[in-house]
Write a protein that holds these residues in place. Sequence first.
Motif, mmCIF file in Angstrom:
data_model
loop_
_atom_site.group_PDB
_atom_site.id
_atom_site.type_symbol
_atom_site.label_atom_id
_atom_site.label_comp_id
_atom_site.label_asym_id
_atom_site.label_seq_id
_atom_site.Cartn_x
_atom_site.Cartn_y
_atom_site.Cartn_z
ATOM 1 N N VAL A 23 0.859 -1.185 0.000
ATOM 2 C CA VAL A 23 0.000 0.000 0.000
ATOM 3 C C VAL A 23 0.899 1.239 0.000
ATOM 4 C CG1 VAL A 23 -1.695 1.299 1.353
ATOM 5 C CG2 VAL A 23 -1.796 -1.212 1.282
ATOM 6 N N VAL A 24 0.610 2.198 -0.873
ATOM 7 C CA VAL A 24 1.397 3.431 -0.893
ATOM 8 C C VAL A 24 0.619 4.492 -0.130
ATOM 9 C CG1 VAL A 24 2.579 5.121 -2.330
ATOM 10 C CG2 VAL A 24 2.273 2.784 -3.167
ATOM 11 N N ASP A 25 1.110 4.825 1.053
ATOM 12 C CA ASP A 25 0.408 5.778 1.917
ATOM 13 C C ASP A 25 1.451 6.665 2.565
ATOM 14 O OD1 ASP A 25 -2.493 5.602 3.852
ATOM 15 O OD2 ASP A 25 -0.771 6.810 4.478
ATOM 16 N N ARG A 26 1.173 7.959 2.552
ATOM 17 C CA ARG A 26 2.124 8.923 3.122
ATOM 18 C C ARG A 26 2.505 8.553 4.549
ATOM 19 N NH1 ARG A 26 0.747 15.369 4.002
ATOM 20 N NH2 ARG A 26 2.837 16.005 4.616
ATOM 21 N N HIS A 27 1.522 8.066 5.312
ATOM 22 C CA HIS A 27 1.740 7.871 6.746
ATOM 23 C C HIS A 27 1.891 6.413 7.164
ATOM 24 C CE1 HIS A 27 1.021 12.091 7.272
ATOM 25 N NE2 HIS A 27 -0.143 11.994 6.683
ATOM 26 N N LEU A 28 2.024 5.507 6.194
ATOM 27 C CA LEU A 28 2.254 4.108 6.548
ATOM 28 C C LEU A 28 3.622 3.685 6.032
ATOM 29 C CD1 LEU A 28 -1.105 2.241 5.808
ATOM 30 C CD2 LEU A 28 -0.173 2.949 8.006
ATOM 31 N N ASP A 29 4.462 3.229 6.963
ATOM 32 C CA ASP A 29 5.813 2.848 6.573
ATOM 33 C C ASP A 29 5.998 1.338 6.690
ATOM 34 O OD1 ASP A 29 6.583 5.512 6.111
ATOM 35 O OD2 ASP A 29 6.713 5.819 8.270
ATOM 36 N N PRO A 30 6.032 0.656 5.516
ATOM 37 C CA PRO A 30 6.229 -0.792 5.549
ATOM 38 C C PRO A 30 7.703 -1.116 5.810
ATOM 39 C CG PRO A 30 6.096 -0.051 3.281
ATOM 40 C CD PRO A 30 5.913 1.178 4.147
ATOM 41 N N LEU A 31 7.935 -2.306 6.335
ATOM 42 C CA LEU A 31 9.314 -2.746 6.574
ATOM 43 C C LEU A 31 9.833 -3.427 5.321
ATOM 44 C CD1 LEU A 31 8.739 -4.112 10.149
ATOM 45 C CD2 LEU A 31 10.261 -2.231 9.558
ATOM 46 N N ALA A 32 11.034 -3.048 4.905
ATOM 47 C CA ALA A 32 11.641 -3.634 3.713
ATOM 48 C C ALA A 32 12.442 -4.868 4.102
ATOM 49 C CB ALA A 32 12.550 -2.614 3.050
ATOM 50 N N PRO A 81 6.839 1.445 -4.383
ATOM 51 C CA PRO A 81 6.494 1.118 -5.779
ATOM 52 C C PRO A 81 5.069 1.568 -6.133
ATOM 53 C CG PRO A 81 6.922 -0.887 -4.473
ATOM 54 C CD PRO A 81 7.223 0.266 -3.600
ATOM 55 N N GLU A 82 4.969 2.375 -7.200
ATOM 56 C CA GLU A 82 3.669 2.951 -7.572
ATOM 57 C C GLU A 82 2.833 2.003 -8.412
ATOM 58 O OE1 GLU A 82 4.038 6.896 -9.328
ATOM 59 O OE2 GLU A 82 5.184 7.471 -7.547
ATOM 60 N N THR A 83 3.528 1.271 -9.282
ATOM 61 C CA THR A 83 2.770 0.312 -10.089
ATOM 62 C C THR A 83 2.646 -0.964 -9.272
ATOM 63 O OG1 THR A 83 4.799 -0.479 -11.082
ATOM 64 C CG2 THR A 83 3.580 1.222 -12.279
ATOM 65 N N SER A 84 1.566 -1.687 -9.524
ATOM 66 C CA SER A 84 1.362 -2.886 -8.727
ATOM 67 C C SER A 84 0.555 -3.903 -9.518
ATOM 68 C CB SER A 84 0.614 -2.537 -7.441
ATOM 69 O OG SER A 84 -0.668 -2.011 -7.761
ATOM 70 N N ASP A 93 -3.003 6.989 -9.746
ATOM 71 C CA ASP A 93 -2.904 8.427 -9.459
ATOM 72 C C ASP A 93 -2.708 8.679 -7.963
ATOM 73 O OD1 ASP A 93 -3.206 8.985 -12.071
ATOM 74 O OD2 ASP A 93 -5.289 9.729 -11.947
ATOM 75 N N ARG A 94 -3.518 7.974 -7.178
ATOM 76 C CA ARG A 94 -3.430 8.196 -5.729
ATOM 77 C C ARG A 94 -2.085 7.726 -5.179
ATOM 78 N NH1 ARG A 94 -9.502 6.714 -3.380
ATOM 79 N NH2 ARG A 94 -10.658 7.831 -4.986
ATOM 80 N N ALA A 95 -1.566 6.598 -5.727
ATOM 81 C CA ALA A 95 -0.251 6.108 -5.285
ATOM 82 C C ALA A 95 0.827 7.144 -5.606
ATOM 83 C CB ALA A 95 0.071 4.773 -5.946
#
Lengths: 343, 189
Positions: free
Chosen positions: A65-74, A296-299, A278-280
């Motif tokens: 999920v691409v979200d300004r306030h959510l930080d996934p662990l890589a 990653p924006e494309t999914s 667009d939202r991503a």
Amino acid sequence: MGPDGADTERPNDEPARKPRDRRVRPFADWRVVQERANLLRELRHFFDSSRFVEIETPLLSHNTVVDRHLDPLAVTLYPNPTSPHEGPTLWLQTSPEFAMKRALCHYSRSIYQITRGFRAGESGRLHNPEFTILEWYQTPATYDDGMELVERLVDSLLDRPPTQRIRYADAFDEHLGIDPHRATIAQLKACAAATGYEAPDFDADQNGWLDWLLSECIQPHLGCGPPVILCDYPASQAALAKISPGPPPVAERFELYVDGIELANGYHELDDPVQLLDRAAAENKLRAIDGKFTLPETSWLADAMADGLPPSAGVALGVDRLLMVRLGLNSIDDVLTFPISRA
Amino acid sequence: MTTFKTNDFRKGLKVQIDGEPYLMVAMNFVKPGKGNAFYKCRLKNLIRNTVIDRTYKGGDSLEGADVEEIDCQYLYRQADAFVFMDAATFEQYELTADQVDENWKYLKDGISCSMVLFNEQPITLTPPNHVELKVEYCEPGAKGDTATNVTKLAKVETGAEFVVPSFINIGDVIKIDSRTGDYVERVRS
């Protein structure tokens, strides 16, 4: 017998042991462990008997999920243990949303899952970086169907009066006398300063101030009597929900609050892959402004949605918090065997 | 100087706000599932002991405060300044009468105190919890009077006056609780 043939003498008293680090022990009481098992059973029973099918999706994925306030662990999926930092990056999921929606596109059936979510940097009274998440997708379903199912679930799990629906704008009007869809940043800032709460002296954008006002001045009151479904969020906070044109346009997004605690977040699901992209892109721009790495924006979800996402409502619910509320406990640590400090 | 980002915020952190040192005594993380993270902090001013609440949003930062606690020895008073020496480095520090405040009452020659330095400058001074002081003057005690509920004033070696039981005499050493200014006991007569 000892090596020299004599009895090896053991002292009667225990040898002096190093005092044990208290982090060794689980945090949650045994009663809570049992109550969690009961809750998980009840949740599965509820969805199984509502003709949902339990599904499993990966915790580790190429997309997130691409979200300004959510930080996934890589996570580096290294092929070679001699260079563990080289290899493709995969993401520990902040929620199983993307994979579940890909499954939804393909199977067109109502599905649910109880799994783990990971969110970096989230630690506090109501947050643990790793948490148990219940997520479901109901299809075919409208915005209203989505909220109705939450109401039924709350009814079956909590001994409370019937759930109330309150529109985001009405909550702001009632508690602060301000229109969240039309107020300017200056008006929101002035409103924050006039609340009498310890108003922050930072600069924030529209959503920053709305978030602060909601968290500080409104949320603590939500669901203290009957549980509350807060609905019709600002269009700028749609995340992956459909937007109804208005005026004012609002996101077909809702959240469940009990005892002032946010328990669940739901959407009438966005089905337009172009908007998803667009939202991503927009979220990534904001992440860059915040100095964060971009995602990653494309999914594969966008590809799957191009083939059609059935009309559906999706909801994610924090199981640990639900257990806290059920047992009247004050901190998420109280319901975890090993919170992050002991993990 | 270290900069602390909101992710580093935790209880016990020493930070600077408007040029003054603060101790983070509580930190509460607040975040909507979708939305901005806020860090609600309770901060104690290390100079004035006042407490403030501040909210920061994710990504904000605070400068760390160079705050150090040292053991020091009181040397002497020079006009308006009280002179101390760091027991470890022999570095000398001066505090003003304002900074020393009520603690002058316990500053007998050579007494060991703890001192907090901010940017290598002294900001607060804490004498030991119990200080033994020699009585230099008081009205004579009534003979055989050992009651503690009859009190009088006694002037000690530092020039300060304390309320003591009536059986205390000139030359006695008494123990005073420096946090309250209360008489604790007679150490020697």
